[in-house]
Scaffold this motif. Structure first.
Motif, PDB file in Angstrom:
ATOM      1  N   PHE A  54       0.676  -1.312   0.181  1.00 31.82           N
ATOM      2  CA  PHE A  54       0.526   0.065   0.236  1.00 31.82           C
ATOM      3  C   PHE A  54       1.289   1.249   0.187  1.00 31.82           C
ATOM      4  O   PHE A  54       2.171   1.420   0.092  1.00 31.82           O
ATOM      5  CB  PHE A  54      -1.165  -0.504   1.381  1.00 31.82           C
ATOM      6  N   HIS A  97      -0.894 -10.504   5.411  1.00 41.57           N
ATOM      7  CA  HIS A  97      -1.946 -10.944   5.508  1.00 41.57           C
ATOM      8  C   HIS A  97      -1.951 -13.142   6.138  1.00 41.57           C
ATOM      9  O   HIS A  97      -1.912 -13.359   5.181  1.00 41.57           O
ATOM     10  CB  HIS A  97      -3.114 -10.863   5.453  1.00 41.57           C
ATOM     11  N   TYR A 114      -1.922  -9.426  10.621  1.00 40.83           N
ATOM     12  CA  TYR A 114      -1.807  -8.515   9.666  1.00 40.83           C
ATOM     13  C   TYR A 114      -0.766  -8.290  10.174  1.00 40.83           C
ATOM     14  O   TYR A 114      -1.001  -7.671  11.201  1.00 40.83           O
ATOM     15  CB  TYR A 114      -2.889  -7.182   9.279  1.00 40.83           C
ATOM     16  N   TRP A 133       2.943  -5.040   9.188  1.00 44.85           N
ATOM     17  CA  TRP A 133       3.027  -4.472   7.996  1.00 44.85           C
ATOM     18  C   TRP A 133       4.744  -4.193   8.450  1.00 44.85           C
ATOM     19  O   TRP A 133       4.626  -3.507   9.183  1.00 44.85           O
ATOM     20  CB  TRP A 133       2.368  -2.878   7.508  1.00 44.85           C
ATOM     21  N   VAL A 192      -6.649  -1.908   3.907  1.00 47.36           N
ATOM     22  CA  VAL A 192      -5.795  -3.101   4.148  1.00 47.36           C
ATOM     23  C   VAL A 192      -6.891  -3.854   4.722  1.00 47.36           C
ATOM     24  O   VAL A 192      -7.261  -5.287   4.698  1.00 47.36           O
ATOM     25  CB  VAL A 192      -4.823  -3.525   4.313  1.00 47.36           C
TER      26      VAL A 192
END
Length: 321
Positions: free
Chosen positions: A32, A44, A82, A84, A121
C-alpha cells in the motif's frame, strides 16, 4: 508464492526459499502507499474460522519475516494476522540513499501509515474483534494511533514499548547535541548516523542485548544473511530527535488512553527506559503492566520459561476482551 515474491524483489537467497515457505507461502502479500508516496509491504494470514484479528506493529529494524513464530502462535489461537513493514525497513521503501540508515522524516509518518493500512487493508475485511500487538517502537506507534483513534481496537498488548529510550547520558545534555547534528545533516542534504552509529553489523550472541535464547538469536542472524534486504543499521540523528519528541507526546497524553492495554516490561531491558514506561503505565487507567524480571528486550524471542509466560499473558488478555 513467496519464492516468486522474493525473486521479483531481487532478493538473493543463500538457502532454499522453502525455509520460509512453510508459513509465508500461505500469506496474502501486498503493498500500500504511505505518506509521501512511500511503498509499504504487508502480510495477511487467516486461520480456519477466525475468532478475531490481530494487527502487529513491529519494532525498529524489523520486517514481518522476523515474526514467523509469533504469527504461527496467533494463527493456532484462531486469530487472523495483519502485519506491515514500517517505512525505511523490512521490504518497504528505504528513505535515504544509504539502505542501512534507520531514518524517518516525521515520527507521525509511522502513525499515518498505520492509519492507511487499517483503513485500506484491514478494516475493509470487516474483522469482528480487532486487537493490536506491538513491540518496542511499534508500541509507541500503536499508542499514538490509539490516542487518535480510540474506537479501532478492542484491546492491545505491547512488548517492551518504546515510551523512553536508554541513552548513554542524561537527555538534557545529549538532546541539544543530537538536534545540532540533525540540523547539520539537513544543511548538507544527507541524514547522518547518531554518534557511533554504523551500517548493519551482526552482533555475536555473547554480546547481544536482546535475548538469552541462543537458538532463537541464531535464527534471526541467519534470516538477515538469507534476506540481506532486511538488514538495517543504526538510526539517524533526525530519527532519534523525532522519537524523543514522540515519546514526550505519549507521556503528555497517555492519561486519555481508553483501549484496554497490557504492557509487558522486560526487567533486564537495556534498550528502552523502564522508568519512563512505569511512569506512563501509572498515568493511565487503561494500561496494566506485567513485569518479567529477568527478561531482555525481545520478549517473544526469549528463553522458553519467559516466552511461555509472555504468550500465556497475551492470549489471556485478548480472550478477556
Amino acid at each position: 508464492m513467496l519464492a516468486r515474491f522474493l525473486l521479483l524483489m531481487g532478493i538473493v537467497m543463500t538457502q532454499p526459499a522453502t525455509a520460509f515457505a512453510s508459513l509465508w507461502q500461505h500469506a496474502d502479500l501486498g503493498t500500500f502507499t504511505g505518506v509521501d508516496g512511500v511503498t509499504l509491504h504487508y502480510a495477511h494470514l487467516t486461520p480456519e474460522s477466525p475468532k478475531g484479528a490481530v494487527v502487529i506493529a513491529s519494532g525498529r529494524t524489523e520486517g514481518y519475516l522476523k515474526y514467523e513464530t509469533l504469527v504461527r502462535d496467533l494463527l493456532q489461537a484462531g486469530l487472523e494476522v495483519y502485519i506491515w513493514d514500517h517505512r525505511g525497513q523490512g521490504f518497504s521503501d528505504r528513505l535515504t540513499d544509504n539502505p542501512f540508515l534507520g531514518h524517518v522524516q516525521r515520527f507521525d509518518d509511522y502513525v499515518e501509515d498505520m492509519h492507511t493500512f487499517l483503513t485500506e487493508v484491514v478494516l475493509p475485511t470487516k474483522p469482528g474483534k480487532l486487537y493490536l500487538v506491538g513491540h518496542s517502537m511499534g508500541g509507541a506507534v500503536g499508542t499514538l494511533y490509539m490516542l487518535r483513534h480510540p474506537e479501532t481496537f478492542n484491546a492491545a498488548v505491547f512488548f517492551a514499548p518504546m515510551y523512553g529510550i536508554r541513552l548513554p547520558g542524561p537527555r538534557w545534555a545529549l538532546e541539544p547535541v543530537i538536534a545540532a547534528l540533525a540540523w547539520w545533516n539537513r544543511t548538507r542534504g544527507t541524514p547522518g548516523y547518531i554518534p557511533g552509529g554504523t551500517d548493519y553489523q551482526p552482533v555475536p550472541f555473547e554480546d547481544n542485548e536482546m535475548t538469552q535464547d541462543a537458538d532463537r538469536y541464531q535464527v534471526l542472524l541467519d534470516l538477515h544473511q538469507q534476506v540481506p534486504q532486511l538488514q538495517l543499521g543504526s538510526p539517524s540523528n533526525h530519527w532519534l530527535l523525532e522519537s524523543l519528541q514522540a515519546m514526550d507526546r505519549i507521556l503528555e497524553q497517555v492519561d486519555r488512553l481508553r483501549t484496554p492495554t497490557m504492557v509487558m516490561q522486560a526487567g533486564a531491558d537495556t534498550v528502552v527506559d523502564n522508568l519512563v514506561m512505569t511512569k506512563a503505565v501509572a498515568s493511565s487507567p487503561a494500561l496494566k503492566m506485567l513485569t518479567l524480571p529477568d527478561a531482555r528486550h525481545e520478549l517473544v524471542a526469549e528463553i522458553p520459561a519467559i516466552r511461555d509466560q509472555v504468550m500465556d499473558a497475551l492470549t489471556q488478555w485478548l480472550d478477556q476482551h
